[in-house]
Design a protein around this motif. Structure first.
Motif, PDB file in Angstrom:
ATOM      1  N   ALA A  34      -7.522 -40.500  15.639  1.00 26.24           N
ATOM      2  CA  ALA A  34      -9.434 -40.829  16.208  1.00 26.24           C
ATOM      3  C   ALA A  34     -10.308 -41.149  15.048  1.00 26.24           C
ATOM      4  O   ALA A  34     -11.112 -42.018  14.959  1.00 26.24           O
ATOM      5  CB  ALA A  34      -9.698 -40.358  17.661  1.00 26.24           C
ATOM      6  N   ARG A  35      -9.952 -40.016  13.852  1.00 30.07           N
ATOM      7  CA  ARG A  35     -10.244 -39.812  13.319  1.00 30.07           C
ATOM      8  C   ARG A  35     -10.475 -41.056  12.358  1.00 30.07           C
ATOM      9  O   ARG A  35     -11.526 -41.240  11.134  1.00 30.07           O
ATOM     10  CB  ARG A  35     -10.572 -38.282  12.416  1.00 30.07           C
ATOM     11  CG  ARG A  35     -10.759 -37.165  13.187  1.00 30.07           C
ATOM     12  CD  ARG A  35     -10.678 -35.730  12.227  1.00 30.07           C
ATOM     13  NE  ARG A  35      -9.176 -35.543  11.691  1.00 30.07           N
ATOM     14  CZ  ARG A  35      -8.433 -34.890  12.688  1.00 30.07           C
ATOM     15  NH1 ARG A  35      -8.741 -33.795  13.290  1.00 30.07           N
ATOM     16  NH2 ARG A  35      -7.209 -34.867  11.690  1.00 30.07           N
ATOM     17  N   GLU A  36      -9.351 -41.227  12.091  1.00 30.75           N
ATOM     18  CA  GLU A  36      -8.939 -42.793  10.889  1.00 30.75           C
ATOM     19  C   GLU A  36      -7.496 -42.678  11.180  1.00 30.75           C
ATOM     20  O   GLU A  36      -7.034 -41.796  11.947  1.00 30.75           O
ATOM     21  CB  GLU A  36      -9.207 -42.486   9.654  1.00 30.75           C
ATOM     22  CG  GLU A  36      -7.988 -41.524   9.391  1.00 30.75           C
ATOM     23  CD  GLU A  36      -9.019 -40.882   7.106  1.00 30.75           C
ATOM     24  OE1 GLU A  36      -8.121 -42.359   6.656  1.00 30.75           O
ATOM     25  OE2 GLU A  36      -9.224 -40.264   6.974  1.00 30.75           O
ATOM     26  N   CYS A  37      -7.278 -44.015  11.298  1.00 26.02           N
ATOM     27  CA  CYS A  37      -5.583 -44.397  11.163  1.00 26.02           C
ATOM     28  C   CYS A  37      -4.661 -43.534  10.846  1.00 26.02           C
ATOM     29  O   CYS A  37      -5.318 -43.405   9.788  1.00 26.02           O
ATOM     30  CB  CYS A  37      -5.042 -46.157  11.783  1.00 26.02           C
ATOM     31  SG  CYS A  37      -6.349 -46.519  12.514  1.00 26.02           S
ATOM     32  N   ALA A  38      -4.053 -42.967  11.772  1.00 25.62           N
ATOM     33  CA  ALA A  38      -2.975 -42.356  10.876  1.00 25.62           C
ATOM     34  C   ALA A  38      -0.824 -42.593  10.643  1.00 25.62           C
ATOM     35  O   ALA A  38      -0.784 -42.829  12.212  1.00 25.62           O
ATOM     36  CB  ALA A  38      -2.610 -41.060  11.659  1.00 25.62           C
ATOM     37  N   GLY A  39      -0.549 -41.677   9.669  1.00 29.19           N
ATOM     38  CA  GLY A  39       0.460 -42.173   9.212  1.00 29.19           C
ATOM     39  C   GLY A  39       1.737 -41.145  10.201  1.00 29.19           C
ATOM     40  O   GLY A  39       1.042 -39.796  10.501  1.00 29.19           O
ATOM     41  N   ASN A  46       1.581 -33.372   9.804  1.00 27.65           N
ATOM     42  CA  ASN A  46       1.618 -31.910   9.147  1.00 27.65           C
ATOM     43  C   ASN A  46       0.163 -32.075  10.054  1.00 27.65           C
ATOM     44  O   ASN A  46      -0.328 -30.877  10.296  1.00 27.65           O
ATOM     45  CB  ASN A  46       0.639 -32.140   8.410  1.00 27.65           C
ATOM     46  CG  ASN A  46       1.992 -32.704   7.622  1.00 27.65           C
ATOM     47  OD1 ASN A  46       2.559 -32.408   7.430  1.00 27.65           O
ATOM     48  ND2 ASN A  46       1.947 -32.917   5.880  1.00 27.65           N
ATOM     49  N   GLY A  47      -0.640 -32.579  10.464  1.00 23.46           N
ATOM     50  CA  GLY A  47      -2.502 -32.385  11.469  1.00 23.46           C
ATOM     51  C   GLY A  47      -1.871 -31.468  12.989  1.00 23.46           C
ATOM     52  O   GLY A  47      -2.746 -30.558  13.283  1.00 23.46           O
ATOM     53  N   LEU A  48      -0.850 -32.079  13.739  1.00 22.96           N
ATOM     54  CA  LEU A  48      -0.550 -31.649  14.674  1.00 22.96           C
ATOM     55  C   LEU A  48       0.376 -29.712  14.545  1.00 22.96           C
ATOM     56  O   LEU A  48      -0.218 -29.289  16.005  1.00 22.96           O
ATOM     57  CB  LEU A  48       0.736 -32.106  15.605  1.00 22.96           C
ATOM     58  CG  LEU A  48       0.911 -31.735  16.761  1.00 22.96           C
ATOM     59  CD1 LEU A  48       0.117 -31.652  17.902  1.00 22.96           C
ATOM     60  CD2 LEU A  48       2.141 -32.989  17.522  1.00 22.96           C
ATOM     61  N   GLU A  49       0.979 -29.626  13.746  1.00 19.09           N
ATOM     62  CA  GLU A  49       1.353 -28.788  13.179  1.00 19.09           C
ATOM     63  C   GLU A  49       0.903 -27.204  12.943  1.00 19.09           C
ATOM     64  O   GLU A  49       0.180 -26.738  13.375  1.00 19.09           O
ATOM     65  CB  GLU A  49       2.400 -28.695  12.025  1.00 19.09           C
ATOM     66  CG  GLU A  49       3.692 -29.170  13.150  1.00 19.09           C
ATOM     67  CD  GLU A  49       4.955 -28.927  11.656  1.00 19.09           C
ATOM     68  OE1 GLU A  49       5.857 -30.045  12.507  1.00 19.09           O
ATOM     69  OE2 GLU A  49       4.396 -29.174  10.773  1.00 19.09           O
TER      70      GLU A  49
END
Length: 94
Positions: A34-39, A46-49
Motif C-alpha cells: 500500500a505504501r508503494e508497489c513492491a517487489g 525483507n519488509g515482512l521479516e
C-alpha cells in the motif's frame, strides 16, 4: 472516504476468517504494497521479516501473495505487487 476504507477493512477481515494463523503476515504484506508497489524479494520479503521479527520461507511468501492475487486484493504490474484499487491502498495506509 472513511466509510469506504472501513468497508474495505471489514471485507479484508472476512478474507482472513480462515487464515487466523497468518493474519499478521497478510496485514503486513498489504501495508507494504500500500505504501508503494513492491517487489517480491527486496521490499516484500525483507519488509515482512522486519515487521514480524522473524524469517519467513520463500514458499510461504509466495503462497500469501498467490492468495492475495487470487482474491483480488493485489495485482502484479511487471515485477511489482500493487493494491488492486486505489481505495484498497488508501485503506492500508491509514
Amino acid at each position: 472516504m472513511s466509510y469506504a476504507t472501513a468497508l474495505i477493512m471489514q471485507e479484508f477481515h472476512n478474507f482472513l476468517t480462515d487464515k487466523a494463523a497468518a493474519k499478521d503476515r497478510y496485514l503486513a504484506i498489504m501495508r507494504i504494497v500500500a505504501r508503494e508497489c513492491a517487489g517480491w524479494g527486496g521490499e516484500i520479503k525483507n519488509g515482512l521479516e522486519v515487521a514480524l521479527g522473524m524469517e519467513v520461507s520463500d514458499s510461504r511468501i509466495s503462497e500469501y501473495l498467490r492468495q492475495l492475487l487470487d482474491s483480488a486484493w493485489i495485482i502484479k504490474v511487471g515485477n511489482k505487487y500493487c493494491p488492486a484499487e486505489p481505495l484498497i491502498g488508501a485503506a492500508f495506509r491509514t
